[in-house]
Scaffold this motif. Structure first.
Motif, PDB file in Angstrom:
ATOM      1  N   ASP A  30      14.778  62.702  68.949  1.00 20.20           N
ATOM      2  CA  ASP A  30      15.899  62.031  68.274  1.00 20.20           C
ATOM      3  C   ASP A  30      16.014  60.576  68.729  1.00 20.20           C
ATOM      4  O   ASP A  30      16.244  59.676  67.932  1.00 20.20           O
ATOM      5  CB  ASP A  30      17.216  62.763  68.540  1.00 20.20           C
ATOM      6  CG  ASP A  30      17.313  64.050  67.729  1.00 20.20           C
ATOM      7  OD1 ASP A  30      16.428  64.265  66.881  1.00 20.20           O
ATOM      8  OD2 ASP A  30      18.248  64.836  67.951  1.00 20.20           O
ATOM      9  N   THR A  31      15.856  60.360  70.048  1.00 20.98           N
ATOM     10  CA  THR A  31      15.971  59.004  70.584  1.00 20.98           C
ATOM     11  C   THR A  31      14.915  58.093  69.976  1.00 20.98           C
ATOM     12  O   THR A  31      15.195  56.975  69.557  1.00 20.98           O
ATOM     13  CB  THR A  31      15.817  59.027  72.119  1.00 20.98           C
ATOM     14  OG1 THR A  31      16.792  59.911  72.648  1.00 20.98           O
ATOM     15  CG2 THR A  31      16.010  57.649  72.712  1.00 20.98           C
ATOM     16  N   LYS A  76      15.117  54.549  65.017  1.00 21.53           N
ATOM     17  CA  LYS A  76      14.328  53.692  64.120  1.00 21.53           C
ATOM     18  C   LYS A  76      14.733  53.909  62.659  1.00 21.53           C
ATOM     19  O   LYS A  76      14.990  52.949  61.930  1.00 21.53           O
ATOM     20  CB  LYS A  76      12.839  54.015  64.327  1.00 21.53           C
ATOM     21  CG  LYS A  76      11.899  53.107  63.574  1.00 21.53           C
ATOM     22  CD  LYS A  76      10.451  53.363  63.988  1.00 21.53           C
ATOM     23  CE  LYS A  76       9.947  54.694  63.472  1.00 21.53           C
ATOM     24  NZ  LYS A  76       8.517  54.909  63.730  1.00 21.53           N
ATOM     25  N   VAL A  77      14.820  55.176  62.272  1.00 18.38           N
ATOM     26  CA  VAL A  77      15.134  55.498  60.869  1.00 18.38           C
ATOM     27  C   VAL A  77      16.555  55.063  60.515  1.00 18.38           C
ATOM     28  O   VAL A  77      16.783  54.392  59.516  1.00 18.38           O
ATOM     29  CB  VAL A  77      14.957  57.022  60.608  1.00 18.38           C
ATOM     30  CG1 VAL A  77      15.433  57.395  59.220  1.00 18.38           C
ATOM     31  CG2 VAL A  77      13.501  57.415  60.780  1.00 18.38           C
ATOM     32  N   TYR A 133      16.994  51.269  60.199  1.00 14.71           N
ATOM     33  CA  TYR A 133      16.505  50.677  58.944  1.00 14.71           C
ATOM     34  C   TYR A 133      17.440  51.039  57.791  1.00 14.71           C
ATOM     35  O   TYR A 133      17.736  50.197  56.937  1.00 14.71           O
ATOM     36  CB  TYR A 133      15.079  51.140  58.661  1.00 14.71           C
ATOM     37  CG  TYR A 133      14.494  50.492  57.424  1.00 14.71           C
ATOM     38  CD1 TYR A 133      14.312  49.113  57.377  1.00 14.71           C
ATOM     39  CD2 TYR A 133      14.156  51.229  56.301  1.00 14.71           C
ATOM     40  CE1 TYR A 133      13.798  48.497  56.249  1.00 14.71           C
ATOM     41  CE2 TYR A 133      13.647  50.628  55.178  1.00 14.71           C
ATOM     42  CZ  TYR A 133      13.467  49.258  55.154  1.00 14.71           C
ATOM     43  OH  TYR A 133      12.971  48.644  54.034  1.00 14.71           O
ATOM     44  N   LEU A 134      17.920  52.290  57.771  1.00 11.34           N
ATOM     45  CA  LEU A 134      18.850  52.704  56.705  1.00 11.34           C
ATOM     46  C   LEU A 134      20.129  51.880  56.766  1.00 11.34           C
ATOM     47  O   LEU A 134      20.663  51.458  55.744  1.00 11.34           O
ATOM     48  CB  LEU A 134      19.181  54.196  56.830  1.00 11.34           C
ATOM     49  CG  LEU A 134      18.055  55.168  56.466  1.00 11.34           C
ATOM     50  CD1 LEU A 134      18.482  56.587  56.772  1.00 11.34           C
ATOM     51  CD2 LEU A 134      17.676  55.042  54.999  1.00 11.34           C
ATOM     52  N   TYR A 135      20.619  51.648  57.995  1.00 13.79           N
ATOM     53  CA  TYR A 135      21.842  50.834  58.149  1.00 13.79           C
ATOM     54  C   TYR A 135      21.592  49.420  57.640  1.00 13.79           C
ATOM     55  O   TYR A 135      22.446  48.826  56.986  1.00 13.79           O
ATOM     56  CB  TYR A 135      22.286  50.793  59.612  1.00 13.79           C
ATOM     57  CG  TYR A 135      23.464  49.865  59.815  1.00 13.79           C
ATOM     58  CD1 TYR A 135      24.755  50.292  59.512  1.00 13.79           C
ATOM     59  CD2 TYR A 135      23.283  48.547  60.222  1.00 13.79           C
ATOM     60  CE1 TYR A 135      25.834  49.445  59.651  1.00 13.79           C
ATOM     61  CE2 TYR A 135      24.357  47.689  60.355  1.00 13.79           C
ATOM     62  CZ  TYR A 135      25.625  48.140  60.072  1.00 13.79           C
ATOM     63  OH  TYR A 135      26.684  47.296  60.183  1.00 13.79           O
ATOM     64  N   ARG A 136      20.400  48.895  57.939  1.00 12.72           N
ATOM     65  CA  ARG A 136      20.081  47.533  57.500  1.00 12.72           C
ATOM     66  C   ARG A 136      20.118  47.443  55.973  1.00 12.72           C
ATOM     67  O   ARG A 136      20.667  46.508  55.395  1.00 12.72           O
ATOM     68  CB  ARG A 136      18.699  47.145  58.031  1.00 12.72           C
ATOM     69  CG  ARG A 136      18.336  45.742  57.676  1.00 12.72           C
ATOM     70  CD  ARG A 136      17.040  45.287  58.329  1.00 12.72           C
ATOM     71  NE  ARG A 136      16.917  43.877  58.019  1.00 12.72           N
ATOM     72  CZ  ARG A 136      16.413  43.422  56.876  1.00 12.72           C
ATOM     73  NH1 ARG A 136      15.982  44.276  55.972  1.00 12.72           N
ATOM     74  NH2 ARG A 136      16.360  42.135  56.632  1.00 12.72           N
ATOM     75  N   ARG A 137      19.547  48.439  55.313  1.00 11.57           N
ATOM     76  CA  ARG A 137      19.536  48.447  53.842  1.00 11.57           C
ATOM     77  C   ARG A 137      20.959  48.548  53.298  1.00 11.57           C
ATOM     78  O   ARG A 137      21.330  47.873  52.330  1.00 11.57           O
ATOM     79  CB  ARG A 137      18.698  49.635  53.330  1.00 11.57           C
ATOM     80  CG  ARG A 137      17.222  49.575  53.696  1.00 11.57           C
ATOM     81  CD  ARG A 137      16.486  48.446  52.993  1.00 11.57           C
ATOM     82  NE  ARG A 137      16.569  48.581  51.546  1.00 11.57           N
ATOM     83  CZ  ARG A 137      15.693  49.260  50.802  1.00 11.57           C
ATOM     84  NH1 ARG A 137      14.667  49.861  51.364  1.00 11.57           N
ATOM     85  NH2 ARG A 137      15.838  49.317  49.492  1.00 11.57           N
TER      86      ARG A 137
END
Length: 872
Positions: free
Chosen positions: A795-796, A801-802, A805-809
Motif C-alpha cells: 500500500d505504501t 503513487k496511484v 496521480y489521481l489527486y493531481r488529475r
C-alpha cells in the motif's frame, strides 16, 4: 496598446505546401559544422534556420541571437512516410472504403439511411459505427471490386490480407476518397486532408529549440532532436542513391522501412512495438513527444513548475522555542536573498543612514532602471546619488515576511507566511507545531522559502497567509496547527494532580515562559503544576470539556462509581484563566475556545509559552520507556490465557459447524463468507477483552500513583502518540491477522501454509497469533504476521503513487472553480456548479468543530455572567 482576446486555438496538420511555404531553406545535408566550427550551408545548423552564436547573424531575418526567433526548414522525402500518430485514422478510412474507386462500401440507399441515423450521434461514435458496418463487406457495391481485410501492424505497417501496403499506395488510395464521403469521417476539408497523414516533406525545427552546447573540451554536443534528424537525412540520402543506382527492390524496401523507423522515433521515441533510439551511452533519446509529456515535459517541468528568483531551499530541523509564526533562516541564505525598500520623500534620509550604517544593502536600482552594487568603496557616492523613486535591495533581517512551502503542495495550507528569524548554521528551522499543515517531518525533508518583492505581496502574505490566522483547517473546521507528541505529554504530566514544584523550580519554569512575577503558592510552600500552567493561559478564559483521559476511561469500560479518584482529571474546568480541575491533553476544545474568545495572536502567545514550559519540563524531569513496563502481572497473564483458550474453543466449534454444514449463515452472506466473518469477529472480541483489562490496570496505576509516572502511559493517555492497542500487542497478544478485509486466504490448496494440516479450519491455522511482542512469536506465527505486514508495504509503495496521480488529475479539473459574489460556485466559463457554496454557504474554518456554534459554551458563559451580576 490595442488588446485582443483569443477566442479559441485550433490544432491541425500542416499540408506539404504549407510546410514548404514556412520553410526558410530546404535541408539537403546531414552535416552540422565544418572544421572551423562554422555552420554548414544546407546542413542542419544552417544560419537560415536561426543563430545561437552571438557573433553570427540570421540569414533569413538578419537579426542577431537575442532578436532572431528561429525559422523552420524542410526536408523532401524520397519516398512517402506514414505519420506514426495518425495511422489509426488511416486504418478507419481503409476499412470503410474501396481501394479501386475510393467510395464507402455501402449502397447509396444504405448510406442515406446511415446519414439520417447518425444525426444525433457524436462524431467519433458515428465514425466507429460506419467502420463497423463496412469492415466486413467483401465486395464494393459501386465498382464490384473484391475487398480484402486490412491489418495494421502498429504503429505504421499496413497489410491488405497478407500483402504489404506501402505509404505511396495508401496515399493514392485516400486521394480517391471524395469530399462528400470524407465529411462522414468528420474531416473539415478547409483545414485537413487525410493524404497529409502520409508525409512527403518533413518539417525541420529551428536551431533555437535544438541548440548545440560546447563542452569544456571544446567539442560541440548536439541536441537529441538534431541527432535524430541527422539519422533521418542520412537514410533519406542513402535511399535516393540506391534508387538512382537501380538497387534491388529488397534493399530499397529495407531502407524505406529504416527511414520510417527514424521518422517514427523522431516524433515519439517511446512508441509501442518500436525499439527506442539510443545514444552510444545507452540513454534513450528525448524526441518531440518526450519533450512535451510527463513530469519532465515542457508543460509540467517548464511551464506549471518553474525555478524562480528570490527563493531558497534547505533541509528543515525542529526548534520548539521558535514562535509558530517564525521560521529560522540560516545566515548564508539570509545574506543571499534580498528585500526591496522603496525610497520616498518621507524615508530618504532614513535610507541614507541605513546604507551608511551597515553592510546590509546589496544593490541600488535608480528610477531609470540602472542597477549598482553597493561596496565599501562606492558607499559615499551611492548615498549622494540616492533619489526618490530608487529601490534599495537589502539582505533579509529579523521580522521580514517570507512564504514557506513544502512539496507536494496538495492544499492551501502547504504554503504559509512566516516571519524571518536569522539563525546560525545551514538548516531551516521551524516549530514542530506547524508540521501538520505542511505534512512535514524531520527525516530529511526539504522546504522552500520565497521572498515577496512588492508591498502588495508582503501585505497579502501577512493578511491572508500568516500562520496564526491558519490554525483552523478550511477542510474540517478543527485546529490543524497545535501541540503534538512532546507538547501533549508534557502538558499532561504538568497538569496532573500529583505534580508539584518547589519555589526554585517554579521560578525556573515561569522565567522560561517570560514571566518574572511569582504567584502565591497554592499547596503550602509548594506550587501545583496546574498553577504553573495557568500562568500560560489568557486572562479571564472560561471553558469546560471532557478530555482524552475521559475517552480512555470510557474505552477501558471503567465505571465512574467507586472510581471517583481517577475520574477527577477527566473533566477540564478553567475559570477566569485558572485551571481548576482536569488534565490538559490533545483535546482541541481549549484551542477552539481561545480562538473564539480571543485574537489569533493570543493563541500564538499561548503556544509559545506552552512550548517553553513543556519542553523545559521534559528536559529536566526526563521520560523513559522500558520493556519491564509491558511484562504482565499474574492476574493479567491469567486473563490473557483465558481469552486465548476461549478463542480457540469457540473458533474450533465454529470450524466444526462449518465443516459439518450446520453453520447458520448471516443475513445476506453465504455460509463461507459467514464463517470467515464470524472468525474475524471472534478474534476482535477476545482481543478487545484483553485490551480492556490491560487498559484498566495501566490507567489505574497511572492515575492513582502518588507521583507522576514518567513512562509510556502519559504519552498514550494524553493522546500524544500511540494507543492502548499498541500496549495490547506488546503485553496481551496480537490476535487475528487480517489481509485486506478478512483472514488471509491465498496459500496452498486446502491450507494456508505448508505447516498446517490439510482442511484445518481452526483459529491458529487461519492466522490467529496468541503470542505478544515481549514474548516473541514462533516461526509459524511470525510468517503469518508478515502476511499482514506485506499489505502495508505494498500500500505504501503503490497506493501513494496511484492516489497522488489521481489527486493531481482531480485537482487540475477543479482548479478553475471559484465562489462568485452571489455565493454561487462557478467555473471560469461562469457555469454554475453549486447554487450556494458547500450547499449551505458555511465555511468550515468559521464553524465550531463543524457546528454553527458551541451552544454548551454559550449557555455556560450566559449563566456565569448572570451569577456575577447577581453577586454585584
Amino acid at each position: 496598446m490595442l488588446l485582443k482576446k483569443i477566442q479559441n486555438i485550433e490544432f491541425g496538420v500542416l499540408s506539404p505546401e504549407q510546410i514548404r511555404k514556412m520553410s526558410a531553406i530546404e535541408i539537403k545535408s546531414p552535416e552540422t559544422y565544418d572544421k572551423d566550427g562554422y555552420p554548414m550551408e544546407g546542413g542542419l545548423m544552417d544560419p537560415h534556420l536561426g543563430v545561437i552564436n552571438p557573433s553570427l547573424r540570421c540569414k533569413t531575418c538578419g537579426q542577431k541571437m537575442k532578436q532572431c526567433p528561429g525559422h523552420f526548414g524542410s526536408l523532401e522525402m524520397v519516398r512517402p512516410i506514414v505519420h506514426p500518430k495518425f495511422s489509426n485514422k488511416l486504418e478507419e478510412l481503409l476499412h470503410a472504403t474501396c481501394k479501386e474507386c475510393g467510395k464507402i462500401a455501402l449502397k447509396d440507399e444504405s448510406l442515406e439511411e446511415f446519414k439520417k441515423s447518425i444525426e444525433r450521434l457524436d462524431k467519433e461514435e458515428a465514425v466507429k459505427l460506419l467502420v463497423k458496418k463496412t469492415k466486413t463487406k467483401r465486395k464494393c457495391p459501386h465498382c464490384g471490386a473484391a475487398r480484402a481485410e486490412i491489418l495494421l501492424d502498429k504503429p505504421t505497417n499496413f497489410y491488405l490480407d497478407k500483402d504489404r501496403l506501402y505509404p505511396s499506395q495508401i496515399r493514392e488510395w485516400v486521394e480517391k476518397i471524395s469530399e462528400e464521403d470524407l465529411k462522414l469521417f468528420a474531416y473539415d476539408l478547409t483545414r485537413l486532408r487525410p493524404e497529409w497523414f502520409i508525409q512527403t516533406v518533413l518539417q525541420i525545427p529551428p536551431i533555437t529549440i535544438r541548440p548545440s552546447i560546447t563542452l569544456e573540451s571544446g567539442i560541440k554536443s548536439e541536441d537529441d532532436l538534431t541527432h535524430k534528424l541527422v539519422d533521418v537525412i542520412r537514410i533519406n540520402l542513402r535511399l535516393k542513391d540506391n534508387i538512382d543506382a537501380g538497387a534491388p527492390q529488397l534493399i530499397i524496401e529495407d531502407l524505406w522501412d529504416l527511414l520510417q523507423y527514424h521518422v517514427t522515433t523522431y516524433f515519439d521515441n517511446d512508441t509501442a512495438g518500436v525499439p527506442p533510439a539510443k545514444h552510444r551511452s545507452g540513454r534513450s533519446l528525448r524526441t518531440l513527444v518526450q519533450r512535451l509529456k510527463g513530469k519532465k515535459g515542457r508543460f509540467r517541468y517548464n511551464l506549471t513548475g518553474k525555478r524562480v528568483n528570490y527563493a531558497a531551499r534547505s533541509t528543515i530541523i525542529p526548534d520548539p522555542y521558535l514562535s509558530i509564526n517564525q521560521v529560522g533562516v540560516p545566515e548564508p541564505i539570509a545574506n543571499n536573498l534580498t528585500v526591496p525598500e522603496f525610497v520616498t520623500e518621507w524615508n530618504i534620509e532614513e535610507m541614507k543612514k541605513f546604507i551608511k550604517k551597515g553592510d546590509n544593502v546589496v544593490y541600488i536600482t535608480k528610477p531609470n532602471g540602472l542597477r549598482k552594487k553597493v561596496t565599501e568603496l562606492n558607499k559615499k557616492e551611492v548615498i549622494e546619488e540616492l533619489e526618490v523613486g530608487s529601490k534599495v535591495e537589502r539582505i533579509l533581517q529579523d521580522g521580514d515576511i517570507v512564504l514557506f512551502n513544502r512539496q507536494p503542495s496538495l492544499h492551501r495550507l502547504s504554503m504559509l507566511a512566516h516571519e524571518v528569524k536569522v539563525m546560525p548554521n545551514k538548516a531551516i528551522r521551524m516549530n514542530p507545531m506547524v508540521c501538520k499543515p505542511y505534512n512535514a517531518d524531520f527525516d530529511g525533508d526539504e522546504m522552500n522559502l520565497h521572498v515577496p518583492q512588492t508591498q502588495e505581496g508582503i501585505s497579502e502574505a501577512r493578511e491572508l497567509m500568516y500562520v496564526e490566522n491558519q490554525v483552523i483547517s478550511p477542510r474540517h473546521g478543527q485546529p490543524v496547527i497545535g501541540g503534538q507528541e512532546d507538547d501533549m505529554t508534557g502538558l499532561f504530566i504538568l497538569t496532573m494532580d500529583q505534580t508539584e514544584f518547589t519555589k526554585e523550580e517554579a521560578m525556573h519554569y515561569l522565567y522560561n515562559m517570560g514571566i518574572t512575577e511569582l504567584p502565591e503558592p497554592d499547596r503550602g510552600k509548594k506550587y501545583s503544576g496546574k498553577l504553573i500552567y495557568s500562568m500560560a493561559l489568557p486572562e479571564k478564559l472560561n471553558v469546560e470539556y471532557h478530555n482524552n483521559t475521559a475517552k480512555q476511561l470510557k474505552g477501558a469500560k471503567i465505571p465512574r462509581e467507586g472510581n471517583e479518584a481517577i475520574y477527577k482529571d477527566a473533566e477540564v474546568k478553567i475559570e477566569d484563566g485558572k485551571l481548576v480541575k482536569g488534565t490538559i491533553d490533545s483535546s482541541s476544545a481549549l484551542v477552539e475556545s481561545i480562538l473564539r474568545n480571543y485574537t489569533p495572536h493570543e493563541l500564538e502567545r499561548y503556544y509559545w509559552r506552552m512550548a517553553h514550559l513543556t519542553h523545559e519540563l521534559l528536559t529536566t524531569k526526563g521520560l523513559s520507556i522500558s520493556i519491564a513496563e509491558f511484562e504482565n502481572t499474574p492476574e493479567l497473564e491469567n486473563v490473557r490465557k483465558e481469552a486465548i483458550e476461549e478463542e480457540i474453543t469457540e473458533g474450533t466449534e465454529l470450524a466444526r459447524k462449518f465443516a459439518e454444514g450446520v453453520l447458520e449463515p448471516l443475513p445476506g452472506r453465504t455460509v463461507g463468507e459467514s464463517f470467515e466473518l464470524l472468525m474475524v469477529r471472534l478474534g476482535g472480541k477476545t482481543k478487545a477483552k484483553v485490551q480492556g483489562k490491560i487498559a484498566e490496570y495501566k490507567l489505574k496505576k497511572l492515575l492513582e500513583a502518588k507521583r507522576p509516572t514518567l513512562d509510556t502511559m502519559p504519552i498514550i493517555v494524553s493522546g500524544g502518540r500511540g494507543s492502548m492497542l499498541n500496549v495490547a500487542n506488546m503485553s496481551g497478544f496480537w490476535g487475528q491477522i487480517s489481509v485486506r478485509t478478512g483472514r488471509p486466504k491465498k496459500g496452498f490448496t486446502g491450507r494456508l501454509i505448508a505447516l498446517n494440516e490439510k482442511n484445518d479450519l481452526a483459529p491458529k491455522a487461519g492466522g490467529f497469533v496468541s503470542s505478544n511482542f515481549v514474548q516473541g512469536m514462533n516461526p509459524t506465527e511470525y510468517f503469518m504476521h508478515s502476511m499482514g505486514g506485506r499489505q502495508g508495504e505494498v500500500d505504501t509503495g503503490v497506493a501513494t503513487k496511484v492516489s497522488g496521480y489521481l489527486y493531481r488529475r482531480l485537482a487540475n479539473s477543479l482548479k478553475d472553480l471559484h465562489v462568485s459574489n452571489d455565493e454561487t460556485v462557478r467555473t471560469a466559463n461562469k457555469d454554475v456548479v453549486q447554487f450556494r457554496y458547500g450547499e449551505d454557504g458555511v465555511f468550515p474554518a468559521r464553524t465550531s468543530g463543524g457546528n454553527f456554534a458551541n451552544m454548551d459554551e454559550i449557555i455556560r458563559n450566559m449563566n456565569r455572567k448572570e451569577k456575577k451580576e447577581r453577586k454585584n
